[in-house]
Enzyme design. Structure first.
Site, PDB file in Angstrom:
ATOM      1  N   ARG A 224       0.858  -1.183   0.000  1.00  0.00           N
ATOM      2  CA  ARG A 224       0.000   0.000   0.000  1.00  0.00           C
ATOM      3  C   ARG A 224       0.896   1.234   0.000  1.00  0.00           C
ATOM      4  NH1 ARG A 224      -0.902   2.613   5.115  1.00  0.00           N
ATOM      5  NH2 ARG A 224      -2.906   3.359   4.377  1.00  0.00           N
ATOM      6  N   ASN A 226       1.334   5.141   1.523  1.00  0.00           N
ATOM      7  CA  ASN A 226       0.951   6.110   2.550  1.00  0.00           C
ATOM      8  C   ASN A 226       1.710   7.398   2.249  1.00  0.00           C
ATOM      9  OD1 ASN A 226      -0.353   7.034   4.857  1.00  0.00           O
ATOM     10  ND2 ASN A 226       1.343   6.444   6.191  1.00  0.00           N
ATOM     11  N   GLU A 266       5.389   6.705   1.297  1.00  0.00           N
ATOM     12  CA  GLU A 266       5.882   5.429   1.790  1.00  0.00           C
ATOM     13  C   GLU A 266       5.263   4.293   0.982  1.00  0.00           C
ATOM     14  OE1 GLU A 266       6.171   6.739   6.524  1.00  0.00           O
ATOM     15  OE2 GLU A 266       4.644   5.295   5.841  1.00  0.00           O
ATOM     16  N   TYR A 317      -2.932  15.324  12.034  1.00  0.00           N
ATOM     17  CA  TYR A 317      -2.234  14.065  12.264  1.00  0.00           C
ATOM     18  C   TYR A 317      -0.959  13.977  11.430  1.00  0.00           C
ATOM     19  CZ  TYR A 317      -1.277   9.036  11.935  1.00  0.00           C
ATOM     20  OH  TYR A 317      -0.665   7.806  11.940  1.00  0.00           O
TER      21      TYR A 317
END
Length: 336
Positions: A224, A226, A266, A317
């Protein structure tokens, strides 16, 4: 695959970092839509030639820069490498996996010769030439996990699977994006993901993700993407070094935004280790300045829309609140 390594780069102090046109072209832009919400977004890690998804372990022009950066970080803070005693089999598992794939996918840079348990490993870029006995730590200069983790790009975590959960019981984390291995080591998957905003609202998504990861099979890895943003091409933005980089978030101006602000992506890769049944969780980080990113007009438009409409809790965040408005305003000129 032939890789031309960038020399004389630095990811700290007087920053010197350059993405070639090839590196920009293969950058894993993470937004398939004009909006973003936190999601699991797992997909089978099938090979895609001529992209960062071509091989299990991507080696690019920044290889020597990033391995040197890792060595400097470990010298100043050896605790960035943690391995618990029960993870030794997983460590050898990972060493074998990495050496096999690197030597197969990049034969000009890496060589592996095996005669039973007697192994000969050559890493040409790093000038490493060592013969050792597989499974015998005394025949290496350091623990096998640290030895091989120093030779790959990206951070590495080995997750032990037990009690219906995954536990971060080994890690080589020298390029964390605002988190700490020392804090998370020994935690379960549930515990270390607790700060993610969407999890607080939808525990079902989180539990389904964990159940999925627990069922990943040997030979069928998943991946995945990020993302976050970083000021300067700084790899080490860990909690431990916040005093070195935290203030940089206040340095962004309309005049320097293209140079200072970097999209940080990432590539998270998750294969099952065959002997130990541990799950490898690798975090391969790619950085691109906004000046380089806008050479792709479609990326500039989409990033503008994503950041403009990003929910505030996610912006907080990801640590971009202080300079988000400046970036959005600057990008708006490319979304006409």
């Amino acid at each position: 695959m032939t890789v031309q390594f960038n020399l004389n780069e630095s990811m700290r102090g007087q920053f010197k970092y350059h993405n070639s046109p090839l590196a920009i072209a293969r950058f894993p832009f993470p937004f398939p839509e004009d909006s973003y919400m936190y999601s699991v977004n797992l997909e089978p890690a099938t090979a895609k030639p001529d992209t960062v998804f071509a091989h299990w372990f991507d080696i690019d022009e920044h290889y020597l820069t990033e391995t040197n950066e890792r060595a400097m970080t470990l010298k100043s803070d050896p605790k960035r490498c943690v391995i618990m005693p029960h993870m030794q089999q997983a460590a050898w598992d990972f060493l074998e996996m990495a050496m096999e794939h690197l030597s197969q996918d990049y034969p000009e840079q890496f060589e592996l010769r095996r005669h039973g348990k007697q192994w000969h490993w050559i890493n040409h870029p790093m000038k490493i030439d060592v013969q050792f006995t597989f499974g015998d730590t005394s025949t290496l200069a350091m623990e096998p996990f640290e030895f091989i983790s120093r030779q790959v790009q990206g951070d590495i975590a080995l997750l032990d699977q037990r009690e219906g959960d995954l536990w971060m019981d080994a890690g080589m984390i020298t390029g964390a994006a605002d988190w700490s291995l020392n804090f998370d080591a020994g935690m379960s998957f549930r515990q270390w993901h607790a700060p993610v905003p969407q999890i607080a609202h939808d525990l079902g998504v989180f539990e389904r993700a964990l159940k999925f990861l627990l069922n990943i099979q040997v030979g069928h890895p998943y991946r995945r993407l990020n993302w976050t943003m970083t000021i300067n091409p700084r790899m080490d933005t860990s909690s431990e070094t916040y005093h070195l980089w935290g203030h940089e978030r206040c340095m962004v101006t309309p005049e320097n935004v293209g140079e200072l602000v970097h999209l940080r992506v990432e590539l998270q890769f998750m294969p099952r280790l065959p002997r130990s049944n541990a799950l490898l969780f690798s975090i391969r980080t790619y950085l691109i300045s906004l000046n380089d990113l806008i050479t792709h007009p479609d990326w500039a438009k989409r990033l503008h829309r994503v950041l403009r409409d990003l929910p505030e809790e996610i912006a907080e965040y990801k640590g971009i609140t202080r300079y988000r408005a400046t970036v959005v305003q600057w990008l708006s000129q490319f979304d006409q």
